[in-house]
Structures are given as structure tokens and as C-alpha cells.
Design an enzyme around this catalytic site. Structure first.
Site, PDB file in Angstrom:
ATOM      1  N   ASP A 220       0.832  -1.212   0.000  1.00 55.46           N
ATOM      2  CA  ASP A 220       0.000   0.000   0.000  1.00 55.46           C
ATOM      3  C   ASP A 220       0.862   1.256   0.000  1.00 55.46           C
ATOM      4  O   ASP A 220       0.544   2.251  -0.672  1.00 55.46           O
ATOM      5  CB  ASP A 220      -0.924   0.004   1.222  1.00 55.46           C
ATOM      6  CG  ASP A 220      -2.056  -1.008   1.097  1.00 55.46           C
ATOM      7  OD1 ASP A 220      -2.271  -1.506  -0.030  1.00 55.46           O
ATOM      8  OD2 ASP A 220      -2.718  -1.292   2.113  1.00 55.46           O
TER       9      ASP A 220
ATOM     10  N   HIS B 223      25.240  -2.659 -12.388  1.00 51.55           N
ATOM     11  CA  HIS B 223      24.854  -3.676 -11.406  1.00 51.55           C
ATOM     12  C   HIS B 223      23.347  -3.910 -11.370  1.00 51.55           C
ATOM     13  O   HIS B 223      22.884  -5.058 -11.450  1.00 51.55           O
ATOM     14  CB  HIS B 223      25.363  -3.249 -10.020  1.00 51.55           C
ATOM     15  CG  HIS B 223      24.930  -4.146  -8.914  1.00 51.55           C
ATOM     16  ND1 HIS B 223      25.277  -5.474  -8.861  1.00 51.55           N
ATOM     17  CD2 HIS B 223      24.162  -3.911  -7.800  1.00 51.55           C
ATOM     18  CE1 HIS B 223      24.759  -6.028  -7.768  1.00 51.55           C
ATOM     19  NE2 HIS B 223      24.069  -5.101  -7.116  1.00 51.55           N
TER      20      HIS B 223
END
Length: 666
Positions: free
Chosen positions: A239, A356
Site C-alpha cells: 500500500d 549492477h
């Protein structure tokens, strides 16, 4: 398929306690820290090798679990209390994990847990070393020994009602943040002593959460925001994410099957665990910084060098978290952005393929998106070593931990086939610029040095054209292992759980003595073969029954007159109950006293008033604690309206509590 299995495999937003209890049974059966990070700023990791009789080790495991290991349910309950500014129990957070060798020591076939070759062989096995690109010869000595278990213990500064104030002060000073809280340090020594009965500690790591001095957010040693873009399982977390995102470009939700694996040794339908990967990753901050500056110089052309952009090319985000695929400079408005993918950058002109974050989470580039999302891992890393400001070259970095349901298709696949491969996503793009090579090489002079790799970088962000430039791998793997996080019912199965709802009347010392007196009375009645529980003539409750009932203790009757009830073994069973009760009261009181000692030490470091609240001049928690136990207390208050005592009061009160603990232990 059972209802719980359906929940595990479907996208199911877990509702935490106090809101809806439909998932309580599952949360009570899995360990904490798996579906939600424990959230503490400090941790200690003890790597164990079991010793002695396996059956006694099992009993010790259950005893340790009852006392220290935290379930996901207990973690959720504590989190709710904390958010509501309620008192959170002073216990430290605990996890317990086993290796395949550990299960074998305990008498179990580790293939019951998993047939994965990596788990069964262990991370230091030559086959696994080769698979992951590691070099065990570069590992720290403790990791080269046989490891059976890992104990993770975590805590924060705890100073009673002023805990949050102390934590905020800590976050503003990185040196304070690195300092281990007194409560954790104190309890670790106690725990080590307790563990000596069943194991020896072959290695120990101490971790702490690095935070940005500007934002207070978690960072790692190269200065980048850490823990970004995690899989989400809890409704509350989902939420919160929905407040910032419509999930149109990236949906961070995940089914529990991403992280939970059935524990066949558990005793309940909800018995699940998770596989843990542990890797100690040393980061050479000085070398990294120099390489980033050199890369920025190489890419600047006729313009000013931009080290922030060069660093973002290697990591995939700027240090504040801004995705480099979206911006060419840090932007606080989108530093938390997670609703994106790489469809707008198919040639890697904004975010290079070797960066990365693009390597470890391609966001649909590698194959079917739904399949790829099940390759994700749940990261729980924490930092170690000197602060980044000291630019350490060794002995600092990340204690990398991640949970998953399947080692082969999650961490191992990610490290071996994504990070370590030059041709992942596009041909000859290079390995992961950060963790693609996690070992050093020997140079011409016989020295171990960082491996250097040549990459193609965007000459200018967002435009065609590339510049070839070297970048070295400044992360070195210093040791690690594979573990399984067993279910709570398995860990508790070797010894019954002790009483937790201890109810006693009056001052603890007097209560212990009253219980001892009752034991002596029972022995006297036993010698005379007198009835216990009810008076032999009136059948009214006697003093024994009243004493036990007042403390919510089980009582065994023995009557022979008008009513025959029980047998003569009732004396001994009641004596054993009181003996356990005395031990429980004593342990609870020792635990609370040790907590107060840790609080006093934290107050001493902050030079805060004790005895009276510094602002209201009302008696504080310390006065009440000492007064309830009839212990002498020394005041120290220095402010505009009151001057009382001196700084020696801290140590005097600590000595008083230590003497009290010694009395309790006698």
C-alpha cells in the site's frame, strides 16, 4: 493442494497482526526477517560448529529458540507496537539457520531439505567455488572451517521512553551509528556462554546500518542507497508503494513461493522455511572512488568530468537512488522511483548493460517477465568495518544476506549466469561492473590485485556512441555459506516451551524466597503423608492451592480421606513446578536488570539525567525500578532548576544491579 499451499503460490498480500488475523498461523511458524527485514540498526552473526552429543545439541537448540529466536508473528506484533509508540519488549531479535552439514550432524538426511547440489556441498566446495567464480584461498579462516549453523542477533539502542530520541541522535553521527548498542553487546556475551554447551563459535561478523547523513536512508560503502527495489509481500508495504506508483512499468509484488520453501521437518501445515545465502563482500572504497573519477575523466570529452554520472553507470542508480535510465543527474523527486523498466533504453545508451542493477534485475529483458520475476532474491544485507569517510581499502564492506525458495534458480543463477557472464543481455557487454568478479588476481610481482575489465560506456548519456574504458572490480568475496531457515515448530520440537506469562506477587527476592519456603513445606507434608490441595477435613482449598492459583501455576492434588484424589508423586511434581517457577522468575528478573544496566550505560554516554526526568522533575523509570526492588539508587540531575549528585551515580547504580544479579544467580 491445501489452502496454505495455494496462498504460498499465489500473489497474496499478507495482512499483519492487529489488522486481520487470517495469516497468523503462517507468521507464527516462519522465522522473522524473511518476508520483512528485522529493521534493527545493528547485528552480530555467530557461525557455529556443533560439539558433543547430537541429542543434547537438539535440546540446546530448542532451549535457545524458546529464549531468543523471533517468529514473523512476533516481529509483526513488535513493529505494530513501535509504530503506535507503545512499549516494545526489550528482547533482541534472533534467527537460527542450519547448513547441510549441520543437519547431518543432528542426524537428518539433508536431502530431506533440498536436493540442490550447492546446498548439499556447501559454498566452499571446489565445484561451487568454480560455479560462482570464488577463490576459497582468499577467504577468512573461519569460513574455511566446517560450519553447522548461523545465529543472527540484532538490536537497536534502547533507552526506555527516550529510545527514538537516542536513535535520531545516533543517525546524525555515523561514528555513533557504528558503535554497538550496550544491550546487544551485553547479551551477546551471555549468549556466547550459553552456546558453549552445544557449539563453538568459529567465526563472528559484526554489522551495522550505514545511513546518509543528509537523508537518513540506508546506504552501502560506495555511498549508494541500499535495499532499493525489494520484492514486497506485506499489504502495508504494498500500500505504501502504491502511494508512489501505479505498477504500470514494474510491479514489485511477489508470491510467498518466491521466498518460502516447505520445511519437511516442521510439525504443522504452515511449516515453511527459506534458503539463505551469506557472503562477506569486502569493498575497497579508496580504489572504487579513484576508478570512478578516472572513468569520469575518460568520458568527459570537452566538458566537465561528472563522477556522479560515472558512478551511476556502474551501479545503475545515482547515490541518492535516482535511476540512471531516467535521468543523467541526481533528482530527489524520483530518487525512490521503482516504476520503470529498460524498454526506453534498448541499446544501453542511458544505463549500460554491465551496470549492477540492470544485471541483477533486468526487468523483463532476459526472457518472459513472469519467469524472470521468480528469479529475484530477498536481500537482507548489512554493512561492516570502518566508515566510508575513512576510505578503507580492506576489512570493510557488505555482509550480504538473501533469502529465496530455490538456490539454483535464484541467487546461483543470478551470480553465475547474469553477473559473471560477459554476454548476458548483449554480446560482449562485460560482467557486472560491481560484483561480476569477486576475487583478486596475482600480478607480475606475486601480489593480489583487483581484476581490471574493459567495458563500453555511453560517451554521452542518452546518445549513440560508446567509449572503451577500463574499470576494476573492487569487491572481494571473503567467505560465505548456504543455510536453511527452519520452521519454528521444528526448532522448538526438542524441548517443551517454558512459561512466559510469569505472574508473581510482591518484590522478586521475596517471591523467590516464598517459593522456596513452599518447597520446604511440601517436603515436610511429603514426609508426613499429609493431603495437599484441599484441607483433609473441610475440603476447603489449602495454602498450597492458593499459592499456585495466585501465580497461575499447575497444581497436582493428593487426598486420601473423604475424597481420594491423585497419588504420592504429586509432592515431587509440585516441587518441580515451583523449582521451574523460581528459575523463570530469576531469569526474567536477571533479563530486566541487564536491560536496565544497558539503559544506564546509554544514558551515561549521552549524559542524561537519571532519577528525575530532566524536564518535568518527576521520578523516572530508574527510580521506580530500583524502588520496586528495594535497591538503593543514586541520583544525577544537572539542569537550570536542579543540581543533584554527580556522574559517578551511573556506575554506582550499575554496580548495585550487578550485585543484585549475582544474588539472583546464587
Amino acid at each position: 493442494m491445501s489452502n496454505i499451499d495455494e496462498k504460498i503460490n499465489q500473489l497474496h498480500e499478507i495482512v499483519t497482526p492487529f489488522d486481520d488475523f487470517e495469516d497468523e498461523a503462517l507468521l507464527d511458524e516462519i522465522q522473522g526477517n524473511i518476508i520483512k527485514a528485522h529493521g534493527r540498526n545493528h547485528s552480530v552473526h555467530l557461525f557455529l560448529q556443533f560439539t558433543g552429543d547430537p541429542d543434547l545439541v537438539k535440546q540446546g537448540i530448542s532451549q535457545f529458540t524458546h529464549k531468543y529466536i523471533t517468529s514473523a508473528l512476533a516481529q509483526a506484533e513488535d513493529g505494530k507496537r513501535y509504530r503506535q509508540n507503545q512499549t516494545v519488549p526489550s528482547k533482541i531479535f534472533g534467527n537460527l539457520f542450519f547448513t547441510a552439514a549441520g543437519y547431518q550432524y543432528l542426524g537428518y538426511d539433508p536431502t530431506q531439505i533440498s536436493n540442490d547440489p550447492s546446498f548439499l556441498k556447501g559454498m566452499k566446495h571446489p565445484d561451487v567455488n568454480s560455479q560462482l567464480g570464488d577463490d576459497v584461498q582468499q577467504w577468512e579462516a573461519g569460513f574455511q572451517q566446517e560450519i553447522h549453523a548461523l545465529v543472527l542477533l540484532a538490536g537497536d539502542k534502547r533507552v526506555g521512553p527516550r529510545t527514538e530520541e537516542a536513535k535520531q541522535l545516533e543517525r546524525k553521527d555515523p561514528k555513533k551509528l557504528r558503535k554497538q548498542p550496550f544491550l546487544l553487546a551485553q547479551q551477546i556475551e551471555t549468549i556466547k556462554e550459553e552456546l558453549q554447551i552445544i557449539a563453538k563459535v568459529v567465526h563472528e561478523d559484526i554489522g551495522y546500518v550505514l545511513r546518509s547523513s543528509e537523508t537518513g536512508e540506508e546506504i552501502e560503502h560506495f555511498g549508494f542507497r541500499d535495499g532499493v527495489s525489494q520484492p514486497l509481500f506485506l499489504k502495508r508495504d504494498i500500500d505504501r508503494e502504491r502511494e508512489e506508483s501505479d505498477f504500470s512499468q514494474w510491479d514489485p509484488r511477489a508470491p510467498l513461493s518466491l521466498v518460502l520453501s516447505k520445511d519437511p521437518l516442521g510439525e504443522k501445515e504452515e511449516s515453511y522455511g527459506s534458503f539463505l545465502v551469506y557472503r562477506k563482500l569486502e569493498q575497497n572504497v579508496k580504489g572504487w572512488k579513484k576508478d570512478v573519477e578516472a572513468l569520469a575523466e575518460k568520458l568527459k570529452g570537452s566538458e566537465k568530468a561528472e563522477p556522479a554520472l560515472a558512478g551511476a553507470y556502474t551501479m545503475g542508480r545515482f547515490q541518492d537512488g535516482t535511476p540512471v535510465v531516467l535521468e543523467d543527474k541526481p533528482n530527489s523527486q524520483i530518487s525512490h522511483e521503482n516504476n520503470f523498466n529498460y524498454a526506453q533504453d534498448p541499446q544501453g545508451q542511458k544505463c549500460p548493460f554491465q551496470s549492477h542493477s540492470r544485471k541483477v534485475n533486468p526487468r523483463g529483458e532476459s526472457k518472459n517477465l513472469d519467469e524472470e520475476k521468480m528469479n529475484r532474491i530477498v536481500r537482507r544485507g548489512i554493512n561492516y568495518g570502518p566508515l566510508p569517510s575513512e576510505e578503507p581499502e580492506t576489512d570493510a564492506g557488505l555482509l550480504f544476506l538473501c533469502f529465496q525458495a530455490n538456490l539454483e534458480t535464484q541467487f546461483n543463477l543470478m551470480q553465475q549466469h547474469w553477473c559473471n557472464q560477459r554476454n548476458f543481455l548483449r554480446p560482449d557487454m562485460g560482467t557486472d561492473a560491481v560484483i561480476g568478479v569477486e576475487k583478486k588476481e596475482v600480478d607480475a610481482n606475486g601480489n593480489l590485485v583487483a581484476v581490471t575489465e574493459s567495458y563500453k560506456w555511453p560517451t554521452k548519456w542518452g546518445e549513440a556512441g560508446q567509449t572503451q574504458a577500463d574499470f576494476s572490480h573492487w569487491v572481494t568475496m571473503k567467505g560465505g555459506e548456504y543455510f536453511f531457515a527452519p520452521s519454528m515448530s521444528f526448532l522448538k520440537s526438542f524441548l517443551p516451551e517454558p512459561r512466559r506469562d510469569i505472574v508473581f506477587r510482591g518484590e522478586p527476592k521475596q517471591e523467590i524466597q516464598a517459593a522456596k519456603d513452599k518447597i520446604n513445606e511440601l517436603r515436610d507434608y511429603q514426609a508426613r503423608n499429609w493431603a495437599i490441595g484441599l484441607h483433609g477435613d473441610t475440603l476447603e482449598p489449602d495454602d498450597f492451592l492458593n499459592f499456585f492459583n495466585q501465580r497461575h501455576l499447575e497444581f497436582e492434588f493428593y487426598l486420601l480421606n473423604q475424597v481420594q484424589l491423585g497419588d504420592s508423586d504429586a509432592y515431587d511434581r509440585n516441587i518441580r513446578t515451583l523449582t521451574r517457577y523460581i528459575k523463570d522468575v530469576r531469569n526474567k528478573e536477571i533479563e530486566e536488570s541487564e536491560y536496565k544496566i544497558a539503559e544506564l550505560k546509554e544514558y551515561q554516554e549521552l549524559n542524561w539525567a537519571i532519577g528525575f526526568d530532566g524536564e518535568t522533575i518527576q521520578p523516572d523509570q530508574f527510580v521506580r525500578f530500583f524502588g520496586e526492588r528495594h535497591l538503593p539508587f543514586q541520583f544525577y540531575v544537572q539542569n537550570k532548576t536542579l543540581s543533584l549528585g554527580d556522574q559517578s551515580a551511573y556506575n554506582q547504580n550499575i554496580d548495585t544491579l550487578n550485585d543484585y544479579i549475582s544474588f539472583l544467580k546464587d
